[in-house]
Design a protein around this motif. Sequence first.
Motif, PDB file in Angstrom:
ATOM      1  N   VAL A  97      -8.878  60.694  15.904  1.00 49.83           N
ATOM      2  CA  VAL A  97      -8.036  59.634  16.449  1.00 49.83           C
ATOM      3  C   VAL A  97      -8.138  58.364  15.610  1.00 49.83           C
ATOM      4  O   VAL A  97      -9.229  57.934  15.245  1.00 49.83           O
ATOM      5  N   VAL A  98      -6.970  57.774  15.297  1.00 50.40           N
ATOM      6  CA  VAL A  98      -6.912  56.453  14.669  1.00 50.40           C
ATOM      7  C   VAL A  98      -6.200  55.519  15.641  1.00 50.40           C
ATOM      8  O   VAL A  98      -5.280  55.924  16.356  1.00 50.40           O
ATOM      9  N   THR A  99      -6.678  54.289  15.700  1.00 43.80           N
ATOM     10  CA  THR A  99      -6.131  53.314  16.652  1.00 43.80           C
ATOM     11  C   THR A  99      -5.825  52.009  15.941  1.00 43.80           C
ATOM     12  O   THR A  99      -6.203  51.810  14.789  1.00 43.80           O
ATOM     13  N   GLY A 100      -5.150  51.123  16.650  1.00 44.53           N
ATOM     14  CA  GLY A 100      -4.886  49.783  16.136  1.00 44.53           C
ATOM     15  C   GLY A 100      -3.602  49.696  15.337  1.00 44.53           C
ATOM     16  O   GLY A 100      -2.641  50.444  15.552  1.00 44.53           O
ATOM     17  N   GLU A 101      -3.598  48.766  14.376  1.00 41.85           N
ATOM     18  CA  GLU A 101      -2.429  48.527  13.533  1.00 41.85           C
ATOM     19  C   GLU A 101      -2.346  49.624  12.479  1.00 41.85           C
ATOM     20  O   GLU A 101      -3.257  49.781  11.662  1.00 41.85           O
ATOM     21  N   LEU A 102      -1.252  50.381  12.513  1.00 44.37           N
ATOM     22  CA  LEU A 102      -1.063  51.521  11.612  1.00 44.37           C
ATOM     23  C   LEU A 102       0.273  51.414  10.890  1.00 44.37           C
ATOM     24  O   LEU A 102       1.157  50.677  11.308  1.00 44.37           O
ATOM     25  N   THR A 103       0.396  52.208   9.842  1.00 43.28           N
ATOM     26  CA  THR A 103       1.685  52.413   9.179  1.00 43.28           C
ATOM     27  C   THR A 103       1.998  53.894   9.290  1.00 43.28           C
ATOM     28  O   THR A 103       1.142  54.737   8.999  1.00 43.28           O
ATOM     29  N   LEU A 104       3.207  54.196   9.736  1.00 46.24           N
ATOM     30  CA  LEU A 104       3.681  55.579   9.842  1.00 46.24           C
ATOM     31  C   LEU A 104       4.587  55.862   8.657  1.00 46.24           C
ATOM     32  O   LEU A 104       5.467  55.058   8.332  1.00 46.24           O
ATOM     33  N   ARG A 105       4.373  57.004   8.022  1.00 45.13           N
ATOM     34  CA  ARG A 105       5.265  57.448   6.940  1.00 45.13           C
ATOM     35  C   ARG A 105       5.826  58.804   7.337  1.00 45.13           C
ATOM     36  O   ARG A 105       5.087  59.751   7.585  1.00 45.13           O
ATOM     37  N   THR A 106       7.154  58.890   7.402  1.00 41.52           N
ATOM     38  CA  THR A 106       7.850  60.132   7.701  1.00 41.52           C
ATOM     39  C   THR A 106       8.441  60.631   6.388  1.00 41.52           C
ATOM     40  O   THR A 106       9.222  59.928   5.759  1.00 41.52           O
ATOM     41  N   GLU A 107       8.040  61.827   5.956  1.00 42.27           N
ATOM     42  CA  GLU A 107       8.456  62.366   4.656  1.00 42.27           C
ATOM     43  C   GLU A 107       9.291  63.627   4.852  1.00 42.27           C
ATOM     44  O   GLU A 107       9.018  64.413   5.756  1.00 42.27           O
ATOM     45  N   TRP A 108      10.271  63.816   3.983  1.00 42.89           N
ATOM     46  CA  TRP A 108      11.026  65.071   3.936  1.00 42.89           C
ATOM     47  C   TRP A 108      10.904  65.625   2.530  1.00 42.89           C
ATOM     48  O   TRP A 108      11.166  64.933   1.535  1.00 42.89           O
ATOM     49  N   ALA A 109      10.523  66.900   2.432  1.00 42.46           N
ATOM     50  CA  ALA A 109      10.482  67.595   1.138  1.00 42.46           C
ATOM     51  C   ALA A 109      10.547  69.089   1.400  1.00 42.46           C
ATOM     52  O   ALA A 109       9.914  69.597   2.329  1.00 42.46           O
ATOM     53  N   ASP A 110      11.317  69.785   0.616  1.00 39.35           N
ATOM     54  CA  ASP A 110      11.393  71.244   0.659  1.00 39.35           C
ATOM     55  C   ASP A 110      11.670  71.800   2.063  1.00 39.35           C
ATOM     56  O   ASP A 110      11.050  72.767   2.491  1.00 39.35           O
ATOM     57  N   GLY A 111      12.573  71.155   2.790  1.00 44.38           N
ATOM     58  CA  GLY A 111      12.957  71.650   4.110  1.00 44.38           C
ATOM     59  C   GLY A 111      11.949  71.383   5.213  1.00 44.38           C
ATOM     60  O   GLY A 111      12.032  71.976   6.284  1.00 44.38           O
ATOM     61  N   GLN A 112      10.980  70.511   4.958  1.00 44.48           N
ATOM     62  CA  GLN A 112       9.950  70.173   5.946  1.00 44.48           C
ATOM     63  C   GLN A 112       9.888  68.662   6.144  1.00 44.48           C
ATOM     64  O   GLN A 112      10.026  67.901   5.185  1.00 44.48           O
ATOM     65  N   VAL A 113       9.659  68.253   7.388  1.00 41.76           N
ATOM     66  CA  VAL A 113       9.398  66.843   7.674  1.00 41.76           C
ATOM     67  C   VAL A 113       7.927  66.736   8.059  1.00 41.76           C
ATOM     68  O   VAL A 113       7.385  67.615   8.750  1.00 41.76           O
ATOM     69  N   THR A 114       7.250  65.697   7.557  1.00 42.97           N
ATOM     70  CA  THR A 114       5.823  65.513   7.775  1.00 42.97           C
ATOM     71  C   THR A 114       5.572  64.069   8.184  1.00 42.97           C
ATOM     72  O   THR A 114       6.131  63.149   7.581  1.00 42.97           O
ATOM     73  N   LEU A 115       4.714  63.893   9.208  1.00 43.42           N
ATOM     74  CA  LEU A 115       4.320  62.558   9.657  1.00 43.42           C
ATOM     75  C   LEU A 115       2.904  62.277   9.186  1.00 43.42           C
ATOM     76  O   LEU A 115       2.005  63.110   9.367  1.00 43.42           O
ATOM     77  N   GLY A 131       2.335  67.040  13.341  1.00 41.56           N
ATOM     78  CA  GLY A 131       3.399  66.228  12.742  1.00 41.56           C
ATOM     79  C   GLY A 131       4.094  66.879  11.568  1.00 41.56           C
ATOM     80  O   GLY A 131       4.411  66.209  10.581  1.00 41.56           O
ATOM     81  N   ARG A 132       4.340  68.180  11.646  1.00 41.89           N
ATOM     82  CA  ARG A 132       5.087  68.885  10.594  1.00 41.89           C
ATOM     83  C   ARG A 132       6.071  69.829  11.276  1.00 41.89           C
ATOM     84  O   ARG A 132       5.721  70.536  12.213  1.00 41.89           O
ATOM     85  N   ALA A 133       7.310  69.820  10.791  1.00 45.11           N
ATOM     86  CA  ALA A 133       8.337  70.705  11.364  1.00 45.11           C
ATOM     87  C   ALA A 133       9.392  70.999  10.307  1.00 45.11           C
ATOM     88  O   ALA A 133       9.559  70.241   9.352  1.00 45.11           O
ATOM     89  N   ALA A 134      10.102  72.086  10.506  1.00 47.37           N
ATOM     90  CA  ALA A 134      11.216  72.424   9.616  1.00 47.37           C
ATOM     91  C   ALA A 134      12.359  71.452   9.875  1.00 47.37           C
ATOM     92  O   ALA A 134      12.650  71.105  11.020  1.00 47.37           O
ATOM     93  N   LEU A 135      12.976  71.005   8.802  1.00 49.83           N
ATOM     94  CA  LEU A 135      14.154  70.136   8.882  1.00 49.83           C
ATOM     95  C   LEU A 135      15.019  70.464   7.670  1.00 49.83           C
ATOM     96  O   LEU A 135      14.813  69.937   6.580  1.00 49.83           O
TER      97      LEU A 135
END
Length: 157
Positions: A97-115, A131-135
């Motif tokens: 678990v991480v808490t507090g002030e965070l930065t989220l990066r949502t990436e798409w590559a090779d038909g996959q989305v990753t958080l 945080g990974r799914a087909a897209l």
Amino acid sequence: MVEQAVTGAGATPPPEQPPDATGGDAAATGGGTAAGPTSAGMTADGAPTAPADVSGAGMSADAVPAAPAGGAPAGPLQRTADLTAGPGGVMTDEVGVVTGELTLRTEWADGQVTLRVQYKDADEWYMVTGGRAALADPSGLDAVHTIAVALLNRPEG
């Protein structure tokens, strides 16, 4: 039919035929043009005809790379947003678990989305658990990112 000299490297004509400086050969066959050939906004001598519009030349991390001939974007696409994790934080594969002030990066590559998340302004990124799914279509990246931010950003608990 009369052939026009073709210039080679260094803009010099081939040695077997002198250049037609007057355009008389082309005019004699009825094939002359008034302004000369142009292509893709360039004149025959290679000089641009007008300044090119390069909107977005100061690209950001959220910029979409140019699409190759197949239509799919080249390389990974990504979106980022700062957020405050809600009660219980955000579970990651690497450190829990991480808490507090965070930065989220949502990436798409090779038909996959990753958080991925990081502590704000840190160097290390952590994979969000689950945080990974087909897209298949990268145009859905903005929607996925918007939903992920809405789910994870809980500044008031």
